[in-house]
Design a protein around this motif. Structure first.
Motif, PDB file in Angstrom:
ATOM      1  N   ARG A  69       0.822  -1.222   0.000  1.00 48.40           N
ATOM      2  CA  ARG A  69       0.000   0.000   0.000  1.00 48.40           C
ATOM      3  C   ARG A  69       0.852   1.267   0.000  1.00 48.40           C
ATOM      4  O   ARG A  69       0.558   2.231   0.712  1.00 48.40           O
ATOM      5  N   VAL A  70       1.900   1.265  -0.823  1.00 44.55           N
ATOM      6  CA  VAL A  70       2.763   2.435  -0.963  1.00 44.55           C
ATOM      7  C   VAL A  70       2.008   3.491  -1.760  1.00 44.55           C
ATOM      8  O   VAL A  70       1.468   3.212  -2.828  1.00 44.55           O
ATOM      9  N   LYS A  71       1.970   4.712  -1.219  1.00 44.62           N
ATOM     10  CA  LYS A  71       1.264   5.823  -1.868  1.00 44.62           C
ATOM     11  C   LYS A  71       2.216   6.949  -2.270  1.00 44.62           C
ATOM     12  O   LYS A  71       1.994   7.615  -3.269  1.00 44.62           O
ATOM     13  N   LEU A  72       3.232   7.221  -1.449  1.00 49.87           N
ATOM     14  CA  LEU A  72       4.171   8.309  -1.696  1.00 49.87           C
ATOM     15  C   LEU A  72       5.595   7.771  -1.701  1.00 49.87           C
ATOM     16  O   LEU A  72       5.893   6.770  -1.061  1.00 49.87           O
ATOM     17  N   TRP A  73       6.463   8.499  -2.390  1.00 47.43           N
ATOM     18  CA  TRP A  73       7.866   8.103  -2.469  1.00 47.43           C
ATOM     19  C   TRP A  73       8.737   9.129  -1.767  1.00 47.43           C
ATOM     20  O   TRP A  73       8.416  10.306  -1.782  1.00 47.43           O
ATOM     21  N   PRO A  74       9.847   8.715  -1.247  1.00 49.55           N
ATOM     22  CA  PRO A  74      10.178   7.323  -0.973  1.00 49.55           C
ATOM     23  C   PRO A  74       9.408   6.820   0.251  1.00 49.55           C
ATOM     24  O   PRO A  74       9.081   7.584   1.149  1.00 49.55           O
ATOM     25  N   THR A  75       9.129   5.559   0.230  1.00 43.70           N
ATOM     26  CA  THR A  75       8.584   4.874   1.395  1.00 43.70           C
ATOM     27  C   THR A  75       9.594   3.821   1.803  1.00 43.70           C
ATOM     28  O   THR A  75       9.999   2.998   0.976  1.00 43.70           O
ATOM     29  N   LEU A  76      10.013   3.872   3.058  1.00 40.72           N
ATOM     30  CA  LEU A  76      10.956   2.897   3.610  1.00 40.72           C
ATOM     31  C   LEU A  76      10.168   1.969   4.525  1.00 40.72           C
ATOM     32  O   LEU A  76       9.499   2.426   5.451  1.00 40.72           O
ATOM     33  N   ILE A  77      10.253   0.670   4.255  1.00 47.27           N
ATOM     34  CA  ILE A  77       9.576  -0.323   5.075  1.00 47.27           C
ATOM     35  C   ILE A  77      10.643  -1.208   5.695  1.00 47.27           C
ATOM     36  O   ILE A  77      11.432  -1.833   4.988  1.00 47.27           O
ATOM     37  N   PHE A  78      10.668  -1.237   7.019  1.00 46.76           N
ATOM     38  CA  PHE A  78      11.654  -1.987   7.784  1.00 46.76           C
ATOM     39  C   PHE A  78      11.001  -3.282   8.255  1.00 46.76           C
ATOM     40  O   PHE A  78       9.967  -3.239   8.933  1.00 46.76           O
ATOM     41  N   LEU A  79      11.592  -4.413   7.869  1.00 44.74           N
ATOM     42  CA  LEU A  79      11.023  -5.713   8.203  1.00 44.74           C
ATOM     43  C   LEU A  79      11.998  -6.550   9.007  1.00 44.74           C
ATOM     44  O   LEU A  79      13.215  -6.454   8.826  1.00 44.74           O
ATOM     45  N   ARG A  80      11.458  -7.388   9.867  1.00 45.34           N
ATOM     46  CA  ARG A  80      12.228  -8.375  10.620  1.00 45.34           C
ATOM     47  C   ARG A  80      11.507  -9.696  10.438  1.00 45.34           C
ATOM     48  O   ARG A  80      10.328  -9.815  10.748  1.00 45.34           O
ATOM     49  N   ASP A  81      12.206 -10.678   9.859  1.00 46.40           N
ATOM     50  CA  ASP A  81      11.645 -12.006   9.589  1.00 46.40           C
ATOM     51  C   ASP A  81      10.338 -11.916   8.801  1.00 46.40           C
ATOM     52  O   ASP A  81       9.358 -12.608   9.099  1.00 46.40           O
ATOM     53  N   GLY A  82      10.321 -11.035   7.788  1.00 46.39           N
ATOM     54  CA  GLY A  82       9.179 -10.921   6.892  1.00 46.39           C
ATOM     55  C   GLY A  82       8.010 -10.113   7.422  1.00 46.39           C
ATOM     56  O   GLY A  82       7.018  -9.940   6.727  1.00 46.39           O
ATOM     57  N   GLN A  83       8.127  -9.568   8.625  1.00 46.17           N
ATOM     58  CA  GLN A  83       7.044  -8.796   9.234  1.00 46.17           C
ATOM     59  C   GLN A  83       7.423  -7.318   9.291  1.00 46.17           C
ATOM     60  O   GLN A  83       8.521  -6.967   9.741  1.00 46.17           O
ATOM     61  N   GLU A  84       6.515  -6.458   8.870  1.00 48.52           N
ATOM     62  CA  GLU A  84       6.765  -5.022   8.929  1.00 48.52           C
ATOM     63  C   GLU A  84       6.834  -4.571  10.386  1.00 48.52           C
ATOM     64  O   GLU A  84       5.947  -4.856  11.185  1.00 48.52           O
ATOM     65  N   VAL A  85       7.903  -3.850  10.699  1.00 45.17           N
ATOM     66  CA  VAL A  85       8.127  -3.352  12.051  1.00 45.17           C
ATOM     67  C   VAL A  85       8.006  -1.833  12.085  1.00 45.17           C
ATOM     68  O   VAL A  85       7.516  -1.261  13.056  1.00 45.17           O
TER      69      VAL A  85
END
Length: 106
Positions: A69-85
């Motif tokens: 569900r990225v709407k704006l750039w840049p969007t940084l998504i930080f994940l741990r073991d495949g889960q968004e944190v």
């Protein structure tokens, strides 16, 4: 740290199955907001070399960005073991990025 957004994106299932720390960065090479975020990102990335980094070119019809569900750039998504944190949209402060890294970095 990757320096260019690439059009080839991993599949969502691959991201979900990733073990450890991962940064997904969505944007475009021509995007002014993305360019402005690079210096603070580079500063915050220092010392987190073990974090995998995907720099994904995003846009209409790109399934990975839509699945997050990225709407704006840049969007940084930080994940741990495949889960968004943590998630940051248009970050401009290295401290904010560092705080997100601290949530996924072991």
């Amino acid at each position: 740290m990757k320096t260019r957004y690439i059009p080839e994106a991993p599949q969502r299932a691959e991201i979900d199955a990733t073990q450890g720390a991962l940064l997904l960065e969505f944007g475009a090479n021509w995007c002014g907001h993305c360019m402005a975020a690079q210096a603070p990102l580079e500063q915050a990335f220092h010392g987190h070399d073990q974090v995998a980094h995907y720099k994904v070119e995003d846009g209409p019809g790109r399934p990975l960005g839509r699945s997050f569900r990225v709407k704006l750039w840049p969007t940084l998504i930080f994940l741990r073991d495949g889960q968004e944190v943590a998630r940051l949209v248009r970050p401009l402060k290295a401290d904010d990025i560092s705080a997100a890294f601290a949530q996924i970095d072991a």
